[in-house]
Scaffold this motif. Structure first.
Motif, PDB file in Angstrom:
ATOM      1  N   ILE A  85       0.994  -1.253  -0.094  1.00 16.28           N
ATOM      2  CA  ILE A  85      -0.151   0.057   0.061  1.00 16.28           C
ATOM      3  C   ILE A  85       1.162   1.202   0.123  1.00 16.28           C
ATOM      4  O   ILE A  85       1.773   1.552   1.044  1.00 16.28           O
ATOM      5  N   ASP A  86       0.921   1.945  -1.274  1.00 13.81           N
ATOM      6  CA  ASP A  86       1.760   3.111  -1.158  1.00 13.81           C
ATOM      7  C   ASP A  86       1.154   4.310  -0.702  1.00 13.81           C
ATOM      8  O   ASP A  86       1.978   5.183  -0.282  1.00 13.81           O
ATOM      9  N   ILE A  87      -0.061   4.502  -0.853  1.00 15.09           N
ATOM     10  CA  ILE A  87      -0.844   5.805  -0.464  1.00 15.09           C
ATOM     11  C   ILE A  87      -2.003   4.950   0.547  1.00 15.09           C
ATOM     12  O   ILE A  87      -2.658   4.456   0.321  1.00 15.09           O
ATOM     13  N   LEU A  88      -2.050   5.752   1.783  1.00 15.04           N
ATOM     14  CA  LEU A  88      -3.278   5.766   2.671  1.00 15.04           C
ATOM     15  C   LEU A  88      -3.858   7.040   2.764  1.00 15.04           C
ATOM     16  O   LEU A  88      -3.316   8.033   3.053  1.00 15.04           O
ATOM     17  N   VAL A  89      -5.312   6.747   2.518  1.00 20.31           N
ATOM     18  CA  VAL A  89      -6.206   7.982   2.750  1.00 20.31           C
ATOM     19  C   VAL A  89      -7.263   7.686   3.902  1.00 20.31           C
ATOM     20  O   VAL A  89      -7.735   6.824   3.712  1.00 20.31           O
ATOM     21  N   ASN A  90      -6.861   8.330   5.246  1.00 21.79           N
ATOM     22  CA  ASN A  90      -7.617   7.846   6.169  1.00 21.79           C
ATOM     23  C   ASN A  90      -8.990   8.964   6.342  1.00 21.79           C
ATOM     24  O   ASN A  90      -8.744  10.014   6.786  1.00 21.79           O
ATOM     25  N   ASN A  91      -9.846   8.395   5.591  1.00 25.35           N
ATOM     26  CA  ASN A  91     -11.073   9.291   5.441  1.00 25.35           C
ATOM     27  C   ASN A  91     -12.345   8.887   6.292  1.00 25.35           C
ATOM     28  O   ASN A  91     -13.086   9.687   6.646  1.00 25.35           O
ATOM     29  N   VAL A 116     -10.844   9.422  15.545  1.00 19.18           N
ATOM     30  CA  VAL A 116      -9.573   9.439  15.879  1.00 19.18           C
ATOM     31  C   VAL A 116      -8.667   8.133  16.000  1.00 19.18           C
ATOM     32  O   VAL A 116      -7.630   7.864  15.172  1.00 19.18           O
ATOM     33  N   SER A 117      -9.409   7.281  16.842  1.00 17.38           N
ATOM     34  CA  SER A 117      -8.596   5.797  16.924  1.00 17.38           C
ATOM     35  C   SER A 117      -8.521   5.077  15.459  1.00 17.38           C
ATOM     36  O   SER A 117      -7.525   4.504  15.345  1.00 17.38           O
ATOM     37  N   VAL A 122      -5.234   2.583  11.334  1.00 19.33           N
ATOM     38  CA  VAL A 122      -4.816   2.337  10.130  1.00 19.33           C
ATOM     39  C   VAL A 122      -3.390   2.689   9.711  1.00 19.33           C
ATOM     40  O   VAL A 122      -2.732   2.463   8.891  1.00 19.33           O
ATOM     41  N   GLY A 123      -3.381   4.220  10.237  1.00 18.81           N
ATOM     42  CA  GLY A 123      -1.940   4.649  10.181  1.00 18.81           C
ATOM     43  C   GLY A 123      -0.883   3.819  10.373  1.00 18.81           C
ATOM     44  O   GLY A 123       0.088   3.521   9.780  1.00 18.81           O
ATOM     45  N   GLN A 124      -0.979   3.191  11.717  1.00 19.16           N
ATOM     46  CA  GLN A 124       0.016   2.646  12.258  1.00 19.16           C
ATOM     47  C   GLN A 124       0.268   1.403  11.623  1.00 19.16           C
ATOM     48  O   GLN A 124       1.509   0.992  11.179  1.00 19.16           O
ATOM     49  N   ALA A 125      -0.802   0.595  11.437  1.00 17.23           N
ATOM     50  CA  ALA A 125      -0.849  -0.813  10.433  1.00 17.23           C
ATOM     51  C   ALA A 125      -0.075  -0.524   9.090  1.00 17.23           C
ATOM     52  O   ALA A 125       0.913  -1.569   8.848  1.00 17.23           O
ATOM     53  N   VAL A 126      -0.314   0.581   8.317  1.00 21.13           N
ATOM     54  CA  VAL A 126      -0.089   0.620   7.111  1.00 21.13           C
ATOM     55  C   VAL A 126       1.583   1.172   7.119  1.00 21.13           C
ATOM     56  O   VAL A 126       2.496   1.019   6.610  1.00 21.13           O
ATOM     57  N   ALA A 127       1.754   2.200   7.902  1.00 20.66           N
ATOM     58  CA  ALA A 127       3.123   2.923   8.246  1.00 20.66           C
ATOM     59  C   ALA A 127       4.159   1.742   8.515  1.00 20.66           C
ATOM     60  O   ALA A 127       5.313   1.758   8.074  1.00 20.66           O
ATOM     61  N   ARG A 128       3.901   0.740   9.387  1.00 22.92           N
ATOM     62  CA  ARG A 128       4.871  -0.320   9.741  1.00 22.92           C
ATOM     63  C   ARG A 128       5.381  -0.821   8.217  1.00 22.92           C
ATOM     64  O   ARG A 128       6.737  -1.234   8.293  1.00 22.92           O
ATOM     65  N   ASN A 165      -3.385  17.211  14.950  1.00 20.68           N
ATOM     66  CA  ASN A 165      -2.093  17.015  15.870  1.00 20.68           C
ATOM     67  C   ASN A 165      -1.589  15.525  15.669  1.00 20.68           C
ATOM     68  O   ASN A 165      -0.318  15.620  15.609  1.00 20.68           O
ATOM     69  N   LEU A 166      -2.411  14.697  15.284  1.00 21.62           N
ATOM     70  CA  LEU A 166      -1.847  13.279  14.990  1.00 21.62           C
ATOM     71  C   LEU A 166      -1.179  13.424  13.823  1.00 21.62           C
ATOM     72  O   LEU A 166       0.110  12.604  13.600  1.00 21.62           O
ATOM     73  N   THR A 167      -1.586  14.279  12.792  1.00 27.11           N
ATOM     74  CA  THR A 167      -1.032  14.318  11.288  1.00 27.11           C
ATOM     75  C   THR A 167       0.502  14.817  11.702  1.00 27.11           C
ATOM     76  O   THR A 167       1.455  14.245  11.197  1.00 27.11           O
ATOM     77  N   LYS A 168       0.502  15.660  12.582  1.00 26.68           N
ATOM     78  CA  LYS A 168       1.712  16.361  12.860  1.00 26.68           C
ATOM     79  C   LYS A 168       2.678  15.343  13.358  1.00 26.68           C
ATOM     80  O   LYS A 168       4.079  15.246  13.245  1.00 26.68           O
ATOM     81  N   GLY A 169       2.403  14.644  14.545  1.00 20.95           N
ATOM     82  CA  GLY A 169       3.059  13.593  14.918  1.00 20.95           C
ATOM     83  C   GLY A 169       3.390  12.561  14.188  1.00 20.95           C
ATOM     84  O   GLY A 169       4.719  12.039  14.302  1.00 20.95           O
TER      85      GLY A 169
END
Length: 252
Positions: A85-91, A116-117, A122-128, A165-169
């Motif tokens: 997965i190259d691109i993730l859109v958390n919508n 938020v959760s 999804v961000g954590q799962a894909v970012a790994r 703020n999570l985006t900035k983190g």
């Protein structure tokens, strides 16, 4: 050269909450730019209908974004069996309107989970997986309520502030690994989530006066911002919140 910067050919994009509304519009825009689309939601019927509209090549990946373990297992399995997965859109997200003094606590918890959760899960799962490849794009869908508030939606405002703020983190932690993590903050758009407001002549009249552009946004107008943040054109953009709001956050 410039056109190549925005070309998403050969890349795969997962868009959560994408069977309708903003999510589907973003998926359509990414597909037009060349990306292979993976639609996510909880309703298999809605996902299949949406995938049929996108045509051959569109995939579906049903899972509940609020279930941390289910998200991780599904993403890991997809990466192993299908590919990166190259691109993730958390919508994915939800809204609940009520006076703050009467706001149901269970509704508040549901908002936190959905808005938020889900981004964390999804961000954590894909970012790994992205971290291992040293590249990746994460685009979170924030809101004008990331910066502003209105009556009856204080908890929603809190969740979208958290998304900002999570985006900035995410950018702070993951930019060093080659990821670009940014957010799009839509203004008021004609979507199923806003159906009650769109149908309210008084609110539409207020919005037209309050927004410098003088109208509701059309979901297709978010696609360009998404393609920019998903492409090589934004290779040094990180932790940014891009407001697409007709000027509403720029004016009193």
């Amino acid at each position: 050269m410039m056109q190549k910067l925005f070309d998403l050919s050969g890349r795969r994009a997962l868009v959560t909450g994408s069977s309708q509304g903003i999510g589907f519009a973003l998926a359509s825009g990414l597909q037009e730019a060349g990306a292979e689309i993976v639609l996510n939601g909880r309703s298999l019927d809605k996902l299949e209908t949406a995938a049929a509209k996108l045509g051959p090549g569109a995939r579906i990946l049903p899972f509940d974004v609020t279930d941390h373990m289910a998200v991780r297992e599904t993403v890991d399995r997809f990466e192993s069996e299908v590919g990166p997965i190259d691109i993730l859109v958390n919508n994915a997200g939800m809204q609940h309107r009520a006076k703050l003094e009467d706001f149901p606590p269970d509704a508040f918890e549901k908002l936190l989970a959905a808005n938020v959760s889900s981004v964390f899960n999804v961000g954590q799962a894909v970012a790994r997986h992205m971290i291992g490849r040293k590249r990746g794009k994460i685009i979170n869908i924030a809101s004008v309520q990331t910066a502003l508030a209105r009556p009856t939606i204080a908890p929603y405002t809190a969740t979208k502030g958290a998304v900002g703020n999570l985006t900035k983190g995410m950018a702070t932690d993951w930019a060093r690994h080659g990821l670009q993590c940014n957010a799009i903050a839509p203004g008021y758009f004609e979507t199923p989530l806003n159906a009650a407001l769109v149908a309210d002549p008084e609110f539409t009249a207020w919005l037209s006066k309050r927004t410098p552009a003088g109208r509701w946004g059309k979901v297709e107008e978010l696609a360009g911002a998404c393609v920019f943040l998903a492409s090589d054109a934004s290779s040094f953009v990180n932790g940014h919140i891009l407001y697409v709001d007709g000027g509403i956050t720029a004016s009193l």
